[in-house]
Design an enzyme around this catalytic site. Structure first.
Site, PDB file in Angstrom:
ATOM      1  N   LYS A 148     -45.015 -12.291 -35.840  1.00 25.02           N
ATOM      2  CA  LYS A 148     -45.111 -13.441 -34.944  1.00 25.02           C
ATOM      3  C   LYS A 148     -44.025 -13.361 -33.859  1.00 25.02           C
ATOM      4  CE  LYS A 148     -47.169 -16.355 -38.570  1.00 25.02           C
ATOM      5  NZ  LYS A 148     -47.008 -17.562 -39.416  1.00 25.02           N
TER       6      LYS A 148
ATOM      7  N   TYR B 256     -56.531 -19.581 -36.231  1.00 24.63           N
ATOM      8  CA  TYR B 256     -56.064 -20.639 -37.129  1.00 24.63           C
ATOM      9  C   TYR B 256     -57.041 -21.809 -37.211  1.00 24.63           C
ATOM     10  CZ  TYR B 256     -51.397 -18.575 -37.811  1.00 24.63           C
ATOM     11  OH  TYR B 256     -50.344 -17.767 -38.184  1.00 24.63           O
TER      12      TYR B 256
ATOM     13  N   PHE C  65     -49.550 -30.192 -37.668  1.00 24.54           N
ATOM     14  CA  PHE C  65     -48.693 -29.182 -37.048  1.00 24.54           C
ATOM     15  C   PHE C  65     -49.473 -28.186 -36.183  1.00 24.54           C
ATOM     16  CE2 PHE C  65     -49.738 -27.793 -41.394  1.00 24.54           C
ATOM     17  CZ  PHE C  65     -50.339 -26.558 -41.152  1.00 24.54           C
TER      18      PHE C  65
ATOM     19  N   ARG D  83     -49.646 -10.061 -49.197  1.00 20.80           N
ATOM     20  CA  ARG D  83     -49.212 -11.452 -49.345  1.00 20.80           C
ATOM     21  C   ARG D  83     -47.955 -11.534 -50.218  1.00 20.80           C
ATOM     22  NH1 ARG D  83     -51.550 -15.810 -46.500  1.00 20.80           N
ATOM     23  NH2 ARG D  83     -51.431 -17.087 -48.377  1.00 20.80           N
TER      24      ARG D  83
ATOM     25  N   THR E 100     -45.195 -19.235 -47.900  1.00 17.19           N
ATOM     26  CA  THR E 100     -45.284 -19.768 -46.530  1.00 17.19           C
ATOM     27  C   THR E 100     -43.952 -20.363 -46.076  1.00 17.19           C
ATOM     28  OG1 THR E 100     -47.619 -20.268 -46.934  1.00 17.19           O
ATOM     29  CG2 THR E 100     -46.568 -21.383 -45.067  1.00 17.19           C
TER      30      THR E 100
ATOM     31  N   ARG F  22     -40.354 -12.842 -45.848  1.00 22.66           N
ATOM     32  CA  ARG F  22     -39.897 -14.195 -45.502  1.00 22.66           C
ATOM     33  C   ARG F  22     -38.665 -14.596 -46.301  1.00 22.66           C
ATOM     34  NH1 ARG F  22     -45.996 -16.744 -45.546  1.00 22.66           N
ATOM     35  NH2 ARG F  22     -46.560 -16.368 -43.364  1.00 22.66           N
TER      36      ARG F  22
ATOM     37  N   ASN G 288     -41.775 -18.379 -39.594  1.00 20.87           N
ATOM     38  CA  ASN G 288     -41.817 -17.528 -40.794  1.00 20.87           C
ATOM     39  C   ASN G 288     -42.192 -16.076 -40.528  1.00 20.87           C
ATOM     40  OD1 ASN G 288     -44.547 -17.905 -40.496  1.00 20.87           O
ATOM     41  ND2 ASN G 288     -44.851 -19.050 -42.394  1.00 20.87           N
TER      42      ASN G 288
ATOM     43  N   HIS H 195     -47.578 -12.929 -40.339  1.00 17.54           N
ATOM     44  CA  HIS H 195     -48.858 -13.419 -40.862  1.00 17.54           C
ATOM     45  C   HIS H 195     -49.516 -12.336 -41.709  1.00 17.54           C
ATOM     46  CE1 HIS H 195     -52.976 -14.967 -41.049  1.00 17.54           C
ATOM     47  NE2 HIS H 195     -53.357 -13.730 -40.767  1.00 17.54           N
TER      48      HIS H 195
ATOM     49  N   GLU I 249     -60.328 -11.246 -39.210  1.00 17.58           N
ATOM     50  CA  GLU I 249     -59.172 -11.281 -38.315  1.00 17.58           C
ATOM     51  C   GLU I 249     -58.984  -9.953 -37.582  1.00 17.58           C
ATOM     52  OE1 GLU I 249     -56.026 -12.696 -40.888  1.00 17.58           O
ATOM     53  OE2 GLU I 249     -56.980 -14.659 -41.093  1.00 17.58           O
TER      54      GLU I 249
HETATM   55  P1  DAT Z   1     -49.597 -18.556 -44.573  1.00 18.51           P
HETATM   56  O1  DAT Z   1     -49.095 -18.120 -43.214  1.00 18.51           O
HETATM   57  O2  DAT Z   1     -48.557 -18.335 -45.647  1.00 18.51           O
HETATM   58  O3  DAT Z   1     -50.945 -17.953 -44.906  1.00 18.51           O
HETATM   59  P2  DAT Z   1     -51.044 -21.023 -43.995  1.00 18.51           P
HETATM   60  O4  DAT Z   1     -52.233 -20.152 -43.728  1.00 18.51           O
HETATM   61  O5  DAT Z   1     -51.206 -22.158 -44.939  1.00 18.51           O
HETATM   62  O6  DAT Z   1     -49.792 -20.128 -44.515  1.00 18.51           O
HETATM   63  O7  DAT Z   1     -50.521 -21.610 -42.622  1.00 18.51           O
HETATM   64  C1  DAT Z   1     -50.509 -20.800 -41.464  1.00 18.51           C
HETATM   65  C2  DAT Z   1     -49.226 -21.041 -40.695  1.00 18.51           C
HETATM   66  O8  DAT Z   1     -49.175 -22.400 -40.273  1.00 18.51           O
HETATM   67  C3  DAT Z   1     -47.945 -20.838 -41.521  1.00 18.51           C
HETATM   68  O9  DAT Z   1     -47.567 -19.479 -41.583  1.00 18.51           O
HETATM   69  C4  DAT Z   1     -46.981 -21.683 -40.761  1.00 18.51           C
HETATM   70  C5  DAT Z   1     -47.834 -22.875 -40.314  1.00 18.51           C
HETATM   71  N1  DAT Z   1     -47.734 -23.971 -41.293  1.00 18.51           N
HETATM   72  C6  DAT Z   1     -48.377 -24.060 -42.478  1.00 18.51           C
HETATM   73  N2  DAT Z   1     -48.052 -25.184 -43.135  1.00 18.51           N
HETATM   74  C7  DAT Z   1     -47.185 -25.829 -42.333  1.00 18.51           C
HETATM   75  C8  DAT Z   1     -46.478 -27.061 -42.409  1.00 18.51           C
HETATM   76  N3  DAT Z   1     -46.614 -27.871 -43.469  1.00 18.51           N
HETATM   77  N4  DAT Z   1     -45.656 -27.401 -41.396  1.00 18.51           N
HETATM   78  C9  DAT Z   1     -45.520 -26.601 -40.314  1.00 18.51           C
HETATM   79  N5  DAT Z   1     -46.156 -25.425 -40.161  1.00 18.51           N
HETATM   80  C10 DAT Z   1     -46.977 -25.054 -41.146  1.00 18.51           C
HETATM   81 MG    MG Z   2     -52.806 -18.235 -43.988  1.00 20.04          MG
END
Ligand code: DAT
Ligand code: MG
Length: 151
Positions: free
Chosen positions: A11, A51, A59, A87, A93, A104, A114, A117, A128
């Protein structure tokens, strides 16, 4: 169907912090096969499509702003079990909950920054990679070390 693949992306914070080599190294050393790699400024519509499952989350606007705030490094990696393994290498996350030894866990302190991805299922890996790479940007090749990685 084809082999299992995952989409990994450094990222904008990872690029700005000079962590690109470190992050690529972790997947490379593990033994997965790199089939696509590019530095790329992500347009807003692509970030929103990537996303789309999070569209209703509070968010979401900040997430799109973050992902489009500077160049990202897009990668396609192949290998049996690569999605779940990647993963694990990436970690939770929330970087404060991510285990030491994960990307991370070692390199980040906040969910909103973080650094990396990774696709969450083989289906999303394919989806993707098709979303982020054009035809001709994916290389099918056999590395010289292949017989030393799998019997
Ligand atoms: P991951 O990236 O671990 O697959 P995710 O798919 O649930 O997690 O979410 C995608 C991204 O969105 C994550 O890397 C950061 C952001 N995100 C997720 N949950 C969040 C939250 N509660 N507050 C802020 N950003 C968040
Ligand atoms: Mg995800």
């Amino acid at each position: 169907e084809g082999p299992e693949e995952t989409y990994i992306m450094v990222k904008p914070d990872g690029v700005q912090r000079g962590l690109v080599g470190e992050i690529i190294s972790r997947f490379e050393k593990k033994g997965f096969l790199l089939k696509g790699l590019k530095l790329f400024q992500c347009p807003k519509d692509l970030a929103e499509e990537h996303y789309k499952d999070l569209k209703e989350r509070p968010f979401f606007p900040k997430l799109i702003e973050y992902i489009t705030s500077g160049p990202v490094v897009c990668m396609a990696w192949e290998g049996a079990g690569v999605v779940a393994s990647a993963r694990k290498l990436i970690g939770a996350t929330n970087p404060l909950q991510a285990e030491p030894g994960t990307i991370r866990g070692d390199l980040a302190v906040q969910t909103g920054r973080n650094v990396v991805h990774g696709s969450d299922s083989p289906e999303n890996g394919k989806r993707e990679i098709a979303l982020w790479f054009k035809e001709g940007e994916i290389c099918e090749w056999v590395p010289a070390q292949a017989p030393w990685l799998r019997e």
